[in-house]
Design a protein around this motif. Structure first.
Motif, short mmCIF file in Angstrom:
data_model
loop_
_atom_site.label_atom_id
_atom_site.label_comp_id
_atom_site.label_asym_id
_atom_site.label_seq_id
_atom_site.Cartn_x
_atom_site.Cartn_y
_atom_site.Cartn_z
N ASN A 1 -6.40 -10.73 -5.25
CA ASN A 1 -6.50 -10.37 -3.84
C ASN A 1 -6.81 -8.89 -3.68
O ASN A 1 -6.56 -8.07 -4.57
N SER A 2 -7.35 -8.54 -2.54
CA SER A 2 -7.85 -7.18 -2.32
C SER A 2 -6.73 -6.15 -2.35
O SER A 2 -6.96 -5.00 -2.75
N ALA A 3 -5.53 -6.54 -1.93
CA ALA A 3 -4.42 -5.58 -1.93
C ALA A 3 -4.08 -5.12 -3.34
O ALA A 3 -3.86 -3.93 -3.59
N PRO B 1 -12.39 -10.34 -11.27
CA PRO B 1 -11.31 -9.93 -10.35
C PRO B 1 -11.71 -10.00 -8.88
O PRO B 1 -10.86 -10.19 -8.01
N SER B 2 -13.00 -9.86 -8.59
CA SER B 2 -13.45 -9.90 -7.20
C SER B 2 -13.09 -11.22 -6.54
O SER B 2 -12.86 -11.28 -5.33
N SER C 1 -6.90 -2.88 -4.76
CA SER C 1 -6.94 -1.53 -4.21
C SER C 1 -5.94 -0.60 -4.88
O SER C 1 -6.04 0.62 -4.75
N ARG C 2 -4.98 -1.17 -5.60
CA ARG C 2 -3.94 -0.36 -6.24
C ARG C 2 -4.10 -0.28 -7.75
O ARG C 2 -3.26 0.31 -8.44
N ALA C 3 -5.15 -0.88 -8.27
CA ALA C 3 -5.37 -0.87 -9.72
C ALA C 3 -6.86 -0.69 -10.01
O ALA C 3 -7.70 -1.24 -9.31
N GLU D 1 3.15 0.92 -6.15
CA GLU D 1 2.96 2.06 -5.25
C GLU D 1 4.03 3.14 -5.45
O GLU D 1 3.73 4.33 -5.44
N ASP D 2 5.30 2.74 -5.62
CA ASP D 2 6.35 3.76 -5.71
C ASP D 2 6.58 4.26 -7.13
O ASP D 2 7.49 5.07 -7.36
#
Length: 458
Positions: free
Chosen positions: A168-170, A163-164, A173-175, A149-150
């Protein structure tokens, strides 16, 4: 975990007190395996992934502009996931650091992050590539999140698992997830030719030849895995006679072909799905093909027997009464005979399943009844259907008015209600007019006085 020349595209870090110099490619190691030496050095050299790195592909444009996001590369072995990660790092002038999720843990990730922070202060980015990312547990995956994130690092994970389910969903959501395909046989043939003719990285300096038919056979046998094809080619080249790589040499190297199949992976679920849909779609040729693929790749015959029995009741059902018993007999035959003799029993069963008329009316009736029960709760049994073994129960009206069907004309008590209050008109079973179920549909219509058609006309 420290950066190492082996896992780092640009070699070890310089003194962190001064800015890093322009990166230089690692020198080619002539003793490295052929598959490693032939790794694409440019996007144009990648084969089989045009949807991602073709001239007009969005990912390629982002890579060439050095603006690639963190990503998950999802695909089968040997399709180029590691190679693509290297090219992404090179295009963005980032230092590539690799970890294997099999061996690494949170401590290793933290070490990479600290080095990345130092590198970032000197104006150099870090791309962290984690192979088999699906093997990281939730805590290990979560350890990556703040640093993605940073912007401390760009993250690229490689996985052969969906991947589903595996990530994990977190993290998802970032990739961005990019699906890579198994490399096609034609693309592998082109790669084989390149390896045979490249004098610097490949086998071009040895004057080796390979018959076109054998090259085609090698490409097909690799089953979408370019690395496997090059490993076989390199080993067979050592057995060449008078500069010719023979079919005998290739067969000796390849041995028993290993088809794409993973008892817990995508190939497993994709192939059983294809088998089930082929049966449902009444295609016996496709059904036999997928069943044989799974048997010969090592699938547990008991699992296949259970799945065929499920199909008999879910998709054929009342349209071919008795087929379930025959499928069960085929499964039991396989258990008693073993392989390969028992294969024929399952093949015969799957042919009959695929060729039989289809009806899911019982399956639909089950789902409909469950939905009604869920919506209506524990509806009471109508009084006339209740058992009345005692005088008190009879006095309460239990069993009052019940008509014994065998005493009625045609053995059917017309007008008698058997469903709870509020569900009297519910119709969970709607018989089709295929196969043996046609007789059931006609009888129900006759009992209802020839009015409402109980079937769907199928």
């Amino acid at each position: 975990m420290s950066d190492s020349p082996e896992g780092d595209l640009f070699g070890p870090d310089p003194d962190v007190a001064s800015p890093e110099p322009e990166p230089a490619p690692v020198a080619l190691d002539p003793s490295a395996p052929l598959a490693e030496r032939m790794r694409p050095a440019r996007l144009d050299e990648m084969v089989g992934q045009d949807h991602l790195v073709g001239a007009d592909a969005a990912l390629r444009q982002a890579i060439e502009q050095g603006q690639t996001p963190s990503m998950i590369l999802w695909g089968p072995p040997g399709c180029g996931k590691t190679t693509l990660a290297r090219l992404v790092a090179a295009a963005g002038a980032q230092r590539l650091v690799t970890l294997s999720a099999v061996l690494a843990g949170v401590k290793d990730v933290r070490a990479v992050v600290e080095a990345a922070k130092t590198r970032r202060r000197n104006g150099v980015g870090t791309l962290l590539f984690i192979d088999e990312i699906h093997r990281f547990n939730k805590g290990q995956q979560d350890a990556l999140l703040p640093h993605i994130e940073d912007g401390t690092l760009t993250f690229v994970g490689a996985t052969t698992e969906n991947p589903s389910f595996a990530l994990n969903s977190a993290l998802l959501s970032r990739a961005r997830v990019y699906r890579m395909e198994a490399v096609g046989a034609e693309a592998i043939e082109a790669l084989i030719d390149r390896a045979l003719n490249d004098p610097e990285r490949g086998l071009g300096g040895r004057g080796l030849t390979l018959d076109p038919e054998e090259r085609q056979r090698l490409a097909r046998a690799a089953d979408g895995d370019a690395r496997r094809a090059l490993n076989w080619l390199e080993t067979a080249s050592d057995l060449a006679r008078d500069g010719a790589i023979t079919g005998d040499a290739l067969r000796a190297v390849m041995g028993a072909q290993s088809l794409a199949f993973d008892r817990q992976g995508d190939a497993f679920y994709d192939q059983i799905s294809a088998l089930h849909k082929s049966v449902r779609g009444s295609d016996p040729n496709a059904a036999v093909y997928w069943l044989t693929r799974m048997l010969d790749a090592g699938c547990d015959p008991d699992y296949l027997g259970r799945r065929l029995l499920r199909m008999a009741y879910e998709d054929i059902g009342l349209a071919a009464v008795g087929l379930g018993a025959r499928v069960l007999a085929a499964w039991q035959t396989m258990e008693r005979l073993g392989r390969p003799e028992g294969d024929l029993a399952l093949v015969q069963a799957v042919i009959e399943l695929a060729s039989a008329p289809k009806s899911n009316s019982a399956y639909a009736a089950l789902n409909g009844a469950r939905a009604a029960i869920r919506d209506s709760g524990s509806a009471g049994v109508p009084l006339h259907l209740r058992n009345a073994p005692t005088e008190l129960m009879r006095a309460e009206g239990f069993g009052a008015g019940y008509r014994y069907d065998h005493d009625e004309p045609d053995g059917f008590a017309r007008g008698q209600v058997y469903l709870p209050e509020g569900l009297e008109e519910a119709r969970f079973y709607s018989p089709r007019r295929d196969g043996t179920e046609r007789a059931l549909a006609e009888r129900l219509q006759r009992l209802r006085g020839g009015g409402e058609d109980p079937g769907d006309g199928g």
